[in-house]
Scaffold this motif. Sequence first.
Motif, PDB file in Angstrom:
ATOM      1  N   HIS A  21     -25.987 -32.969 -30.613  1.00 27.63           N
ATOM      2  CA  HIS A  21     -26.071 -34.225 -30.941  1.00 27.63           C
ATOM      3  C   HIS A  21     -26.329 -34.448 -31.919  1.00 27.63           C
ATOM      4  O   HIS A  21     -26.365 -35.530 -33.390  1.00 27.63           O
ATOM      5  CB  HIS A  21     -26.180 -34.660 -29.062  1.00 27.63           C
ATOM      6  CG  HIS A  21     -25.201 -34.873 -28.388  1.00 27.63           C
ATOM      7  ND1 HIS A  21     -24.192 -35.916 -28.646  1.00 27.63           N
ATOM      8  CD2 HIS A  21     -25.614 -34.600 -27.042  1.00 27.63           C
ATOM      9  CE1 HIS A  21     -23.711 -35.336 -26.775  1.00 27.63           C
ATOM     10  NE2 HIS A  21     -24.577 -34.499 -27.046  1.00 27.63           N
ATOM     11  N   GLU A  22     -27.460 -33.998 -32.350  1.00 28.94           N
ATOM     12  CA  GLU A  22     -28.335 -34.655 -33.841  1.00 28.94           C
ATOM     13  C   GLU A  22     -28.119 -33.429 -35.273  1.00 28.94           C
ATOM     14  O   GLU A  22     -28.523 -34.328 -36.124  1.00 28.94           O
ATOM     15  CB  GLU A  22     -29.832 -33.746 -33.173  1.00 28.94           C
ATOM     16  CG  GLU A  22     -30.367 -35.403 -32.539  1.00 28.94           C
ATOM     17  CD  GLU A  22     -31.952 -35.099 -31.965  1.00 28.94           C
ATOM     18  OE1 GLU A  22     -32.654 -34.414 -33.033  1.00 28.94           O
ATOM     19  OE2 GLU A  22     -32.884 -36.083 -31.742  1.00 28.94           O
ATOM     20  N   THR A  23     -26.774 -32.135 -34.341  1.00 31.43           N
ATOM     21  CA  THR A  23     -26.563 -31.673 -35.914  1.00 31.43           C
ATOM     22  C   THR A  23     -25.045 -32.035 -36.510  1.00 31.43           C
ATOM     23  O   THR A  23     -24.482 -31.721 -37.034  1.00 31.43           O
ATOM     24  CB  THR A  23     -27.194 -30.172 -35.691  1.00 31.43           C
ATOM     25  OG1 THR A  23     -26.710 -29.717 -34.285  1.00 31.43           O
ATOM     26  CG2 THR A  23     -28.370 -30.195 -35.424  1.00 31.43           C
ATOM     27  N   GLY A  24     -24.894 -33.061 -35.492  1.00 29.06           N
ATOM     28  CA  GLY A  24     -23.229 -33.790 -35.622  1.00 29.06           C
ATOM     29  C   GLY A  24     -22.409 -33.049 -34.596  1.00 29.06           C
ATOM     30  O   GLY A  24     -21.041 -33.780 -34.854  1.00 29.06           O
ATOM     31  N   TYR A  25     -22.624 -32.442 -33.590  1.00 36.74           N
ATOM     32  CA  TYR A  25     -21.477 -31.871 -32.493  1.00 36.74           C
ATOM     33  C   TYR A  25     -21.756 -33.071 -31.510  1.00 36.74           C
ATOM     34  O   TYR A  25     -22.009 -33.110 -30.950  1.00 36.74           O
ATOM     35  CB  TYR A  25     -21.793 -30.221 -32.224  1.00 36.74           C
ATOM     36  CG  TYR A  25     -21.750 -29.534 -33.521  1.00 36.74           C
ATOM     37  CD1 TYR A  25     -20.777 -28.837 -34.228  1.00 36.74           C
ATOM     38  CD2 TYR A  25     -22.787 -28.914 -34.292  1.00 36.74           C
ATOM     39  CE1 TYR A  25     -20.661 -27.598 -35.618  1.00 36.74           C
ATOM     40  CE2 TYR A  25     -23.157 -28.220 -35.486  1.00 36.74           C
ATOM     41  CZ  TYR A  25     -21.793 -27.850 -35.822  1.00 36.74           C
ATOM     42  OH  TYR A  25     -21.783 -27.236 -37.138  1.00 36.74           O
ATOM     43  N   ARG A  49     -22.308 -25.790 -43.000  1.00 32.66           N
ATOM     44  CA  ARG A  49     -23.703 -24.733 -42.825  1.00 32.66           C
ATOM     45  C   ARG A  49     -24.529 -25.690 -42.938  1.00 32.66           C
ATOM     46  O   ARG A  49     -25.960 -24.696 -42.541  1.00 32.66           O
ATOM     47  CB  ARG A  49     -22.935 -24.023 -44.801  1.00 32.66           C
ATOM     48  CG  ARG A  49     -22.173 -23.376 -44.798  1.00 32.66           C
ATOM     49  CD  ARG A  49     -21.976 -22.331 -45.576  1.00 32.66           C
ATOM     50  NE  ARG A  49     -22.639 -22.702 -47.086  1.00 32.66           N
ATOM     51  CZ  ARG A  49     -23.261 -21.963 -47.984  1.00 32.66           C
ATOM     52  NH1 ARG A  49     -24.816 -21.835 -47.120  1.00 32.66           N
ATOM     53  NH2 ARG A  49     -23.569 -22.751 -49.254  1.00 32.66           N
ATOM     54  N   TRP A  50     -24.704 -26.520 -43.976  1.00 30.48           N
ATOM     55  CA  TRP A  50     -26.024 -27.508 -43.523  1.00 30.48           C
ATOM     56  C   TRP A  50     -26.263 -28.359 -42.060  1.00 30.48           C
ATOM     57  O   TRP A  50     -27.943 -27.263 -41.313  1.00 30.48           O
ATOM     58  CB  TRP A  50     -26.121 -28.707 -44.498  1.00 30.48           C
ATOM     59  CG  TRP A  50     -27.365 -29.507 -44.162  1.00 30.48           C
ATOM     60  CD1 TRP A  50     -27.289 -30.940 -43.794  1.00 30.48           C
ATOM     61  CD2 TRP A  50     -28.474 -29.244 -44.383  1.00 30.48           C
ATOM     62  NE1 TRP A  50     -28.320 -31.431 -43.611  1.00 30.48           N
ATOM     63  CE2 TRP A  50     -29.604 -30.460 -43.770  1.00 30.48           C
ATOM     64  CE3 TRP A  50     -29.281 -28.119 -44.491  1.00 30.48           C
ATOM     65  CZ2 TRP A  50     -30.719 -30.708 -44.144  1.00 30.48           C
ATOM     66  CZ3 TRP A  50     -30.492 -28.136 -45.428  1.00 30.48           C
ATOM     67  CH2 TRP A  50     -31.415 -30.048 -44.446  1.00 30.48           C
ATOM     68  N   ARG A  51     -25.704 -27.980 -40.896  1.00 31.02           N
ATOM     69  CA  ARG A  51     -25.866 -28.614 -39.886  1.00 31.02           C
ATOM     70  C   ARG A  51     -26.196 -26.969 -39.048  1.00 31.02           C
ATOM     71  O   ARG A  51     -27.538 -27.375 -38.117  1.00 31.02           O
ATOM     72  CB  ARG A  51     -24.618 -28.817 -39.413  1.00 31.02           C
ATOM     73  CG  ARG A  51     -24.127 -30.585 -39.028  1.00 31.02           C
ATOM     74  CD  ARG A  51     -22.539 -31.086 -39.531  1.00 31.02           C
ATOM     75  NE  ARG A  51     -22.493 -32.437 -39.045  1.00 31.02           N
ATOM     76  CZ  ARG A  51     -21.569 -33.321 -39.257  1.00 31.02           C
ATOM     77  NH1 ARG A  51     -19.836 -32.074 -39.183  1.00 31.02           N
ATOM     78  NH2 ARG A  51     -21.127 -34.376 -39.112  1.00 31.02           N
ATOM     79  N   LEU A  52     -25.827 -26.128 -39.542  1.00 26.51           N
ATOM     80  CA  LEU A  52     -26.149 -24.987 -39.078  1.00 26.51           C
ATOM     81  C   LEU A  52     -27.590 -24.308 -38.965  1.00 26.51           C
ATOM     82  O   LEU A  52     -28.068 -23.947 -38.549  1.00 26.51           O
ATOM     83  CB  LEU A  52     -25.260 -24.245 -38.273  1.00 26.51           C
ATOM     84  CG  LEU A  52     -23.541 -24.086 -38.248  1.00 26.51           C
ATOM     85  CD1 LEU A  52     -22.653 -22.728 -38.301  1.00 26.51           C
ATOM     86  CD2 LEU A  52     -23.413 -24.151 -36.740  1.00 26.51           C
ATOM     87  N   SER A  53     -27.290 -24.859 -40.337  1.00 28.29           N
ATOM     88  CA  SER A  53     -28.566 -24.544 -40.839  1.00 28.29           C
ATOM     89  C   SER A  53     -30.090 -25.366 -40.178  1.00 28.29           C
ATOM     90  O   SER A  53     -30.838 -24.627 -39.891  1.00 28.29           O
ATOM     91  CB  SER A  53     -29.180 -24.059 -42.418  1.00 28.29           C
ATOM     92  OG  SER A  53     -29.899 -24.074 -42.794  1.00 28.29           O
ATOM     93  N   MET A  54     -29.906 -26.525 -39.787  1.00 24.00           N
ATOM     94  CA  MET A  54     -30.993 -27.487 -39.584  1.00 24.00           C
ATOM     95  C   MET A  54     -30.520 -26.950 -38.217  1.00 24.00           C
ATOM     96  O   MET A  54     -32.003 -26.910 -37.490  1.00 24.00           O
ATOM     97  CB  MET A  54     -30.085 -28.518 -38.872  1.00 24.00           C
ATOM     98  CG  MET A  54     -30.339 -29.570 -41.011  1.00 24.00           C
ATOM     99  SD  MET A  54     -30.155 -31.322 -40.896  1.00 24.00           S
ATOM    100  CE  MET A  54     -31.125 -32.159 -39.604  1.00 24.00           C
ATOM    101  N   ALA A  55     -29.944 -26.756 -37.164  1.00 25.20           N
ATOM    102  CA  ALA A  55     -29.413 -26.630 -35.470  1.00 25.20           C
ATOM    103  C   ALA A  55     -30.541 -24.364 -35.226  1.00 25.20           C
ATOM    104  O   ALA A  55     -30.763 -25.308 -34.752  1.00 25.20           O
ATOM    105  CB  ALA A  55     -28.303 -26.203 -35.226  1.00 25.20           C
ATOM    106  N   ALA A  56     -30.550 -23.442 -36.326  1.00 26.00           N
ATOM    107  CA  ALA A  56     -30.855 -22.657 -36.397  1.00 26.00           C
ATOM    108  C   ALA A  56     -32.676 -23.080 -36.469  1.00 26.00           C
ATOM    109  O   ALA A  56     -33.254 -22.446 -35.757  1.00 26.00           O
ATOM    110  CB  ALA A  56     -31.090 -21.569 -37.627  1.00 26.00           C
TER     111      ALA A  56
END
Length: 323
Positions: free
Chosen positions: A282-286, A261-268
Amino acid sequence: MDPLSDVLRTLRLSGGVFLDASFTAPWCILAQMSPEDCAPMPPPAQLIAYHYVVAGRFWLQVDGEPPIRLEAGDIVLLPRNDAHRLGSTLDLPATDAGPLVQPPGADGLACISHGGGGEPVRLLCGFLGSAMRDSPFLASLPRVLAFGVGDGASGDWIASSFRFAARELRGGSVTMLSRLSELLFLEAARRYLGSLGPGQSGWLAGLRDPVIGRALALMHGAPADPWTAAALARAAGLSRSAFAERFAKLIGESPMGYLGRWRLSMAADRLRQGQPITRIAHETGYGSVAAFTRAFSRAHGVPPAAWRASGMPAVQRASGATH
């Protein structure tokens, strides 16, 4: 490792002072920062307002909260920039502060001079801007944080710096005041964390915990790293099962669920900023755009490009916060 400092670093805070305000009793105003108050800085995703009381005393209140009495040497922060009333008394009809503001002078600060000619009050009003719109840290803080800068280990330094800057305001100390803003927020956050009682749960309780706080700092500071529950447990110094149990007890979900959820919040946030989807992935870990698109679509119901084009609000927040 200092988990609080590491987490605050991910907020990408920038600070400033925008208003030198003088009031005389009786007075009562309604205030809330606007993005225009941050000029010439670009409007931040999240605003944190604060007031430093240079002289005098007054009341401050956010709707639904008890009033707070403030006096010279006090700082009050509003972590989510709530509208608030300030005054020698709160029984008067509140005057909108916006039309009272005069344009910046030679020192770069706007000013207010308002009131009935009685007991004087002087404030320096400032802000912190965060590049993160959905910060679990800011979401977990109370609506108002107030403290005297003369208290605590760093209080003397903060107090003397503000006193000097206030005296020398017209001599070019605006930059110094701007740098103080970040220190003030860190000090307020430390004091609030220290005030939490034992046995509490929630995001802030997790941050204060030496084990879970370390894991949160790692996830927030290096979200692109290939974290697993086992790797986080090793970094935190616990077995995987003990770590997972402790994390869930304090934060309310599994470590990997929180990280996702933290990665997706950053992505948003980065999608709102217009960053390229390949870079965000790539910068959010995917590992790939395809993996990021699948995860984002599961959480939001549409792919990242469609979500950005439609201007849809985020439906998932990496807060894990209990108020």
